[in-house]
Enzyme design. Structure first.
Site, PDB file in Angstrom:
ATOM      1  N   HIS A 103       5.691   6.013  11.323  1.00  0.00           N
ATOM      2  CA  HIS A 103       4.703   5.740   9.908  1.00  0.00           C
ATOM      3  C   HIS A 103       3.974   7.118   9.761  1.00  0.00           C
ATOM      4  CE1 HIS A 103       3.251   4.390   6.243  1.00  0.00           C
ATOM      5  NE2 HIS A 103       3.306   3.386   6.757  1.00  0.00           N
ATOM      6  N   ARG A 161      11.943   3.856   3.531  1.00  0.00           N
ATOM      7  CA  ARG A 161      10.869   2.478   4.155  1.00  0.00           C
ATOM      8  C   ARG A 161      12.712   1.708   4.859  1.00  0.00           C
ATOM      9  NH1 ARG A 161       5.772  -1.531   4.275  1.00  0.00           N
ATOM     10  NH2 ARG A 161       5.048   0.854   5.309  1.00  0.00           N
ATOM     11  N   ARG A 168       0.966  -1.266  -0.213  1.00  0.00           N
ATOM     12  CA  ARG A 168      -0.519  -0.195   0.081  1.00  0.00           C
ATOM     13  C   ARG A 168       0.607   1.590   0.062  1.00  0.00           C
ATOM     14  NH1 ARG A 168      -2.849  -3.553   1.574  1.00  0.00           N
ATOM     15  NH2 ARG A 168      -0.978  -4.612   2.869  1.00  0.00           N
ATOM     16  N   THR A 169       1.529   1.506   0.873  1.00  0.00           N
ATOM     17  CA  THR A 169       2.092   2.707   1.331  1.00  0.00           C
ATOM     18  C   THR A 169       2.916   2.988  -0.105  1.00  0.00           C
ATOM     19  OG1 THR A 169       2.577   1.986   3.662  1.00  0.00           O
ATOM     20  CG2 THR A 169       3.933   3.478   2.351  1.00  0.00           C
ATOM     21  N   LYS A 199      25.392  -4.233  -2.253  1.00  0.00           N
ATOM     22  CA  LYS A 199      27.147  -4.620  -2.559  1.00  0.00           C
ATOM     23  C   LYS A 199      27.537  -3.605  -1.152  1.00  0.00           C
ATOM     24  CE  LYS A 199      26.816  -3.726  -7.559  1.00  0.00           C
ATOM     25  NZ  LYS A 199      26.288  -2.718  -7.806  1.00  0.00           N
TER      26      LYS A 199
HETATM   27  C1  NCD Z   1       1.600  -0.925   7.821  1.00  0.00           C
HETATM   28  C2  NCD Z   1       3.548  -0.530   8.430  1.00  0.00           C
HETATM   29  O1  NCD Z   1       4.720  -1.297   7.301  1.00  0.00           O
HETATM   30  O2  NCD Z   1       3.778  -0.113   9.426  1.00  0.00           O
HETATM   31  N1  NCD Z   1       1.268  -1.852   7.089  1.00  0.00           N
HETATM   32  C3  NCD Z   1       1.216  -0.263   6.199  1.00  0.00           C
HETATM   33  O3  NCD Z   1       2.201   0.987   5.977  1.00  0.00           O
HETATM   34  N2  NCD Z   1       0.207   0.453   5.503  1.00  0.00           N
HETATM   35  C4  NCD Z   1       0.865  -1.592   9.038  1.00  0.00           C
HETATM   36  C5  NCD Z   1       2.108  -3.370   8.663  1.00  0.00           C
HETATM   37  O4  NCD Z   1       2.357  -3.712   8.372  1.00  0.00           O
HETATM   38  O5  NCD Z   1       1.156  -3.754   9.926  1.00  0.00           O
END
Ligand code: NCD
Length: 459
Positions: free
Chosen positions: A141, A113, A63-64, A92
């Protein structure tokens, strides 16, 4: 020149900025849904920006990453991605710091991320374009929280003084850490329903209480409420509001506005808790849940019954869909091509206090106590400084992952003395070079320091 804006924590944004993001996002949402707009291209809005977004993902995501990329494309920009560390130079052995220095030339904005707490902050120190944290370890997040609050707005809720229940892995869910800070700032009452051993970290509690006026209420007062779940109530500095979410004072229960469910963060912990809260129709049958928005950042893996998908209260797929307009708003405000003034107009962000910084280039003595902090990564840590915010006279907050150290002792490099009963001197900034911190007296003795002779004597 204006200070470069990054969003590594929800607390980098003022309430005013969060509300601006929501108004820009609502406008985008309206335009995305309107088939007759002249500047629409398919289902996109062509702002003519031609900007480039780079997503650098060192941890799985659906999703993100896709919603950030979709958001930039729907704005008429382009997106480039490094989604798999196994196929990028990370394999690497390239550091995050070097990668973002290079990627800053290829894109106008970086979305990162990473499995380590504090990675986004470290990246922001080396990037020359805005960095947005798309989840760093168990830390935060922030854009997920923007989606969450925006969902509640779209569900017709007023963000002031919400009643929100949160269940699951409150220790490892970065979505929850950003969410509770924002809820507290909007004056919410929060019911915490953690799986055993998965409670909110102590430093998150400390910050809620000491910086955001959100207090835990002694459990015993509310034990009659929902005896089947271990609940901890948090409230924004008006404890009388608790009668709104509990009937033990003989008052009618108030609706719970949102039930926020999280999965067990198995990638962060060894083992699995014996019991894990599952939310289903039975749990939500109580009257106080009759108008609750059921939320989940997704993915779900069993803790949220799929039978709820057809329940009118289920908001989680709408919540995921709002990722696009919200991220369109974040991108366009950060890059300054939204019709509203860009976030660059508010360089400070939300900071309850401007804390003094303890900062050293070399890590002598005490380092962050969070083992998952980016400073402890053998490679990435070489790019980090030994840097803490002094949040209270005797309390340090890691500059990167924001976990706290409440116990430490202070030594002087010149005199080679240490004291167990002094805080960091206020004039540290001037004399900082001479200060060294240790976890305890044993660590100081082991480093060749000796105790100062008289109590409270200058080091
Ligand atoms: C979340 C995350 O990655 O922290 N997911 C997201 O971004 N929608 C929640 C999760 O992974 O549990």
């Amino acid at each position: 020149m204006q200070e470069l804006r990054h969003v590594t924590s929800i607390n980098d944004l003022t309430i005013d900025e969060i509300e601006t993001i929501f108004s820009v996002a609502s406008e985008y949402l309206r335009e995305l849904r309107d088939p007759n707009l002249p500047h629409r291209v398919g289902r996109s809005i062509n702002t003519g920006s031609g900007a480039i977004l780079a997503t650098l993902f060192y941890e799985p995501s659906t999703r993100t990453r896709l919603s950030f990329e979709s958001a930039m494309i729907r704005l008429g920009g382009k997106s480039i991605s490094s989604a798999d560390p196994a196929t990028s130079s990370a394999a690497k052995g390239e550091s995050l710091a070097d990668t973002v220095r290079v990627a800053s030339n290829y894109a106008d904005m970086l979305v990162i991320r990473h499995p380590r707490d504090g990675a986004a902050k470290l990246a922001a120190c080396y990037a020359s374009v805005p960095v947005v944290n798309a989840g760093d370890g168990a830390h935060e997040h922030p854009t997920q929280t923007l989606c969450d609050l925006f969902t509640l707005l779209q569900e017709g809720k007023n963000l002031k003084h919400l009643n929100v229940a949160i269940s699951g892995d409150l220790k490892g869910s970065r979505t929850i850490h950003s969410f509770v800070y924002a809820l507290a700032r909007f004056g919410a009452n929060i019911m915490l329903m953690p799986a055993k051993g998965m409670e909110l970290p102590e430093h998150v509690h400390w910050r809620l209480k000491n910086e955001l006026n959100c207090f835990a209420v002694p459990r015993a007062r509310y034990e009659k409420d929902n005896a089947s779940v271990d609940v901890l109530y948090m409230t924004a500095d008006k404890p009388h509001q608790l009668s709104l979410i509990s009937d033990n004072a003989g008052k009618p229960r108030k609706n719970i506005d949102a039930m926020y469910v999280t999965r067990f963060q198995k990638e962060r912990w060894a083992g699995k808790p014996e019991e894990y809260p599952t939310i289903d129709q039975r749990f939500l049958k109580d009257k106080k849940f009759s108008r609750t928005s059921i939320m989940h950042p997704l993915p779900r893996v069993g803790e949220l019954d799929i039978a709820l998908d057809t329940d009118r209260r289920a908001a989680y797929f709408r919540q995921a869909a709002f990722g696009v307009p919200i991220r369109m708003a974040v991108i366009s405000l950060l890059l300054g091509f939204a019709r509203e003034p860009g976030l660059k107009k508010y360089p400070g962000g939300f900071r309850p206090e401007r804390h003094d910084i303890f900062d050293q280039s070399e890590a002598e003595g005490l380092t962050c106590i969070n083992p998952n902090c980016i400073v402890h990564d053998a490679m990435e840590g070489r790019y980090a400084r030994n840097r803490f915010e002094l949040t209270a006279p005797h309390r340090l907050r890691c500059f990167y992952c924001e976990s706290d150290i409440a116990e430490f002792i202070v030594g002087n490099r010149k005199t080679r003395h240490f004291s167990t009963d002094v805080s960091i001197p206020r004039d540290y900034v001037r004399n900082g070079r001479d200060i060294v911190l240790f976890a305890d007296a044993d660590a100081a003795l082991a480093a060749g320091y000796s105790p100062v002779k008289r109590r409270r004597r200058a080091l």
